[in-house]
Design a protein around this motif. Structure first.
Motif, PDB file in Angstrom:
ATOM      1  N   PRO A   1       0.985  -1.254  -0.156  1.00 21.63           N
ATOM      2  CA  PRO A   1      -0.359  -0.062   0.214  1.00 21.63           C
ATOM      3  C   PRO A   1       0.905   0.826   0.124  1.00 21.63           C
ATOM      4  O   PRO A   1       0.323   2.400  -0.650  1.00 21.63           O
ATOM      5  CB  PRO A   1      -1.164  -0.624   1.432  1.00 21.63           C
ATOM      6  CG  PRO A   1      -0.563  -1.505   1.703  1.00 21.63           C
ATOM      7  CD  PRO A   1       0.652  -2.395   0.689  1.00 21.63           C
ATOM      8  N   ALA A   2       1.903   0.748   0.519  1.00 26.69           N
ATOM      9  CA  ALA A   2       2.918   2.552   0.642  1.00 26.69           C
ATOM     10  C   ALA A   2       3.293   3.116  -0.357  1.00 26.69           C
ATOM     11  O   ALA A   2       3.417   3.217  -1.314  1.00 26.69           O
ATOM     12  CB  ALA A   2       3.957   1.941   2.550  1.00 26.69           C
ATOM     13  N   VAL A   3       3.812   1.633  -1.185  1.00 25.08           N
ATOM     14  CA  VAL A   3       3.975   1.631  -3.013  1.00 25.08           C
ATOM     15  C   VAL A   3       3.278   2.295  -3.683  1.00 25.08           C
ATOM     16  O   VAL A   3       3.600   2.856  -4.792  1.00 25.08           O
ATOM     17  CB  VAL A   3       4.760   0.425  -3.237  1.00 25.08           C
ATOM     18  CG1 VAL A   3       5.168  -0.036  -4.846  1.00 25.08           C
ATOM     19  CG2 VAL A   3       6.056  -0.257  -2.492  1.00 25.08           C
ATOM     20  N   GLU A   4       2.134   1.649  -3.534  1.00 27.18           N
ATOM     21  CA  GLU A   4       0.729   2.190  -4.525  1.00 27.18           C
ATOM     22  C   GLU A   4       0.216   3.487  -4.458  1.00 27.18           C
ATOM     23  O   GLU A   4       0.650   4.472  -4.781  1.00 27.18           O
ATOM     24  CB  GLU A   4      -0.125   1.435  -3.953  1.00 27.18           C
ATOM     25  CG  GLU A   4      -1.308   1.366  -4.988  1.00 27.18           C
ATOM     26  CD  GLU A   4      -2.673   0.516  -5.089  1.00 27.18           C
ATOM     27  OE1 GLU A   4      -2.825   0.201  -3.648  1.00 27.18           O
ATOM     28  OE2 GLU A   4      -2.823  -0.312  -5.522  1.00 27.18           O
ATOM     29  N   VAL A   5       0.747   3.842  -2.549  1.00 31.42           N
ATOM     30  CA  VAL A   5       0.511   5.657  -2.797  1.00 31.42           C
ATOM     31  C   VAL A   5       1.222   6.675  -3.335  1.00 31.42           C
ATOM     32  O   VAL A   5       0.483   7.468  -4.068  1.00 31.42           O
ATOM     33  CB  VAL A   5      -0.007   5.637  -1.243  1.00 31.42           C
ATOM     34  CG1 VAL A   5       0.690   7.860  -0.378  1.00 31.42           C
ATOM     35  CG2 VAL A   5      -0.882   5.232  -0.249  1.00 31.42           C
ATOM     36  N   GLU A   6       2.382   6.144  -3.068  1.00 32.91           N
ATOM     37  CA  GLU A   6       3.551   6.531  -4.167  1.00 32.91           C
ATOM     38  C   GLU A   6       2.597   7.381  -5.416  1.00 32.91           C
ATOM     39  O   GLU A   6       3.495   7.891  -6.139  1.00 32.91           O
ATOM     40  CB  GLU A   6       5.222   6.704  -3.451  1.00 32.91           C
ATOM     41  CG  GLU A   6       5.766   6.083  -1.540  1.00 32.91           C
ATOM     42  CD  GLU A   6       5.171   7.594  -1.673  1.00 32.91           C
ATOM     43  OE1 GLU A   6       5.296   9.109  -2.707  1.00 32.91           O
ATOM     44  OE2 GLU A   6       4.689   8.574  -0.254  1.00 32.91           O
ATOM     45  N   ILE A   7       2.676   5.905  -5.699  1.00 33.22           N
ATOM     46  CA  ILE A   7       3.062   5.300  -7.855  1.00 33.22           C
ATOM     47  C   ILE A   7       1.838   6.535  -7.751  1.00 33.22           C
ATOM     48  O   ILE A   7       2.209   7.335  -9.194  1.00 33.22           O
ATOM     49  CB  ILE A   7       2.422   3.883  -7.950  1.00 33.22           C
ATOM     50  CG1 ILE A   7       3.252   3.507  -7.717  1.00 33.22           C
ATOM     51  CG2 ILE A   7       2.367   4.135  -9.191  1.00 33.22           C
ATOM     52  CD1 ILE A   7       3.613   1.585  -7.832  1.00 33.22           C
ATOM     53  N   GLN A   8       0.523   6.694  -7.388  1.00 34.58           N
ATOM     54  CA  GLN A   8      -0.692   6.679  -7.764  1.00 34.58           C
ATOM     55  C   GLN A   8      -0.379   8.573  -7.207  1.00 34.58           C
ATOM     56  O   GLN A   8      -0.928   9.219  -7.928  1.00 34.58           O
ATOM     57  CB  GLN A   8      -1.487   6.593  -6.050  1.00 34.58           C
ATOM     58  CG  GLN A   8      -3.203   7.158  -7.371  1.00 34.58           C
ATOM     59  CD  GLN A   8      -3.480   7.469  -8.396  1.00 34.58           C
ATOM     60  OE1 GLN A   8      -3.600   6.038  -8.724  1.00 34.58           O
ATOM     61  NE2 GLN A   8      -3.822   7.288  -9.192  1.00 34.58           N
ATOM     62  N   ASN A   9       0.462   9.380  -6.555  1.00 35.32           N
ATOM     63  CA  ASN A   9       1.100  11.204  -6.140  1.00 35.32           C
ATOM     64  C   ASN A   9       1.895  10.870  -6.779  1.00 35.32           C
ATOM     65  O   ASN A   9       1.653  12.131  -7.783  1.00 35.32           O
ATOM     66  CB  ASN A   9       1.391  11.142  -4.998  1.00 35.32           C
ATOM     67  CG  ASN A   9       0.286  10.681  -3.804  1.00 35.32           C
ATOM     68  OD1 ASN A   9      -0.453  10.294  -3.744  1.00 35.32           O
ATOM     69  ND2 ASN A   9       0.758  10.416  -2.609  1.00 35.32           N
ATOM     70  N   ALA A  10       2.298   9.952  -7.635  1.00 30.45           N
ATOM     71  CA  ALA A  10       3.463  10.603  -8.910  1.00 30.45           C
ATOM     72  C   ALA A  10       1.854  10.394 -10.400  1.00 30.45           C
ATOM     73  O   ALA A  10       2.092  11.796 -11.007  1.00 30.45           O
ATOM     74  CB  ALA A  10       4.189   9.628  -9.141  1.00 30.45           C
TER      75      ALA A  10
END
Length: 463
Positions: A300-309
């Motif tokens: 989930p932490a990876v997914e949040v950063e990808i979505q923000n980018a």
């Protein structure tokens, strides 16, 4: 130049990034530029599937059904000499059912019914003739072709090879068959036309002069120095084809490994379907999931950063690894390790996957491979290898290609390998042994590596 392959590659990038709508646009552009581009159809179907929709995917070019209908086709000579592969490159081609084949595997798997196979025999062998001579076409290795009005197959003595003779008013001529790539005949004597085993499959036969042929080949072969095949093409007068064994470079059955495994009872259809689904999921694993596991961080932490980018402007084309590096979640070493894992996953063949997951035994997969590539399968544990055989090839070559000379049968040198019958390997062996007749026998990699390590132990450098 923005051609069909360009848009196909761009679509794959979007697909891997989870941007399915953009991927669909790219694949549609590729299809518009080249309507006969099968990869674009396949990837388009995958994009729609992952988007939650479905699409009718065009059949892959060169499917078994298409191949069977055009079995008379001669594929032609090679445009260029094959590149010399390393053992690692050859191993990547070892288990030949790739993801591109998997998409249409169920359409391909049972394309020819047993009823169709019997119909082949009804067409070709139900009415054997008592004639002894037939019109024939000889195709020579040097490219020459000769038409014969009355050709007779004969065997001068019980232990001699078959030869072909022309009957004419001016006297009979005998042709050395070893100079031919193939002999096409309008008919065969009755004794050649009644094999007991009715099973047959389309094979691709490549001859030493670079020509390839697609023919139905009976499983049972009664001719000593020839392979008998035939064509189903209705308007083909010369439906029987004879290939001198000495001039066959490679044989491959035109069917999938899965079909052979099911046919031999090594796996049943439902289990194979589940294995294919698992294999597809494995191949499509996202980079974010891979690096999360490698770096021991929550996805989930990876997914949040990808979505923000992706929500920020000016980040088009940025890769997941770069996003996570910028966020401080991973370092460059972890990104490189995850990329290596991703590459290994995408290069993995289905046979390797089935073995690793314990769905099939290594021996079962290699028995099926031996069937597909028309190679003998041997169990090295049952072989006795003489010291003379160990001197046939240089130690460095044995270790590099992982091949092992095991016996000599008459004029034939038998060499064990875990690679399918790659002509390049035969050429290399012939170069060192000066042996013309070489037979590659398939065996289990674990057995072969273990025996090679014992027979050719590593030497310690002299200090």
């Amino acid at each position: 130049m923005k051609d069909a392959p360009f848009f196909n590659r761009r679509g794959i990038d979007f697909l891997q990034a989870g941007q399915f709508k953009e991927a669909i646009q790219c694949f549609n552009q590729a299809i518009e530029l080249d309507p006969a581009f099968p990869d674009a159809y396949r990837h388009l179907g995958e994009a729609y599937t992952r988007l939650g929709k479905s699409v009718a995917v065009a059949p892959a070019a060169g499917s078994r059904r298409e191949g069977a209908a055009n079995d008379e086709k001669t594929i032609g000579t090679r445009d260029a000499a094959p590149e010399e592969n390393t053992a690692d490159d050859l191993y990547n081609d070892l288990l030949s059912v790739s993801l591109s084949a998997i998409d249409n595997v169920w359409d391909e798997l049972f394309a020819s019914s047993q009823e169709e196979i019997h119909n082949v025999w009804d067409e070709c062998f139900s009415d054997p003739t008592e004639n002894c001579s037939f019109p024939a076409i000889l195709e020579f290795l040097d490219g020459g072709v000769e038409n014969i009005a009355k050709a007779v197959l004969l065997q001068p003595a019980k232990n001699d090879d078959l030869t072909l003779m022309e009957e004419s008013g001016d006297g009979n001529r005998t042709f050395p068959l070893h100079q031919c790539s193939c002999i096409r005949m309008a008919g065969l004597p009755a004794e050649f036309a009644q094999p007991k085993d009715l099973s047959c499959h389309v094979e691709i036969i490549e001859t030493v002069n670079g020509k390839s042929y697609q023919k139905y080949i009976p499983a049972e072969q009664n001719l000593k120095n020839l392979i008998l095949g035939f064509s189903r093409k209705k308007d083909n007068r010369f439906k029987y084809v004879l290939f001198p064994m000495i001039n066959i470079r490679k044989r491959t059955q035109k069917r999938f490994i899965g079909e052979i495994l099911i046919e031999k009872g090594m796996i049943d259809t439902p289990d194979f379907r589940k294995a294919l689904d698992a294999y597809n999921r494995h191949r499509q694993l996202k980079f974010g999931h891979i690096i999360a596991k490698q770096a021991h961080i929550l996805y989930p932490a990876v997914e949040v950063e990808i979505q923000n980018a992706y929500n920020n402007k000016g980040t088009d084309g940025i890769k997941v690894g770069e996003i996570l590096l910028a966020a401080g979640l991973v370092d460059q070493r972890q990104v490189s390790a995850a990329l290596a894992v991703q590459k290994k996953i995408r290069q993995k063949k289905i046979g390797q996957f089935l073995i690793e997951k314990g769905i099939l035994k290594e021996e079962e997969v290699y028995i099926a491979l031996a069937e597909k590539y028309r190679m003998p399968f041997i169990d090295l544990r049952q072989q006795t290898i003489s010291r003379k055989m160990l001197t046939m090839l240089p130690r460095e070559l044995v270790l590099k290609l992982q091949i092992l000379p095991i016996s000599r049968k008459g004029s034939t040198l038998v060499v064990a390998t875990f690679l399918t019958d790659v002509p390049a390997i035969k050429d290399i062996i012939a170069k060192y042994t000066k042996q013309e007749d070489i037979q590659l026998a398939l065996t289990r990699p674990t057995h072969l590596r273990k025996i090679i390590s014992r027979l050719y132990p590593k030497t310690n450098p002299v200090s």
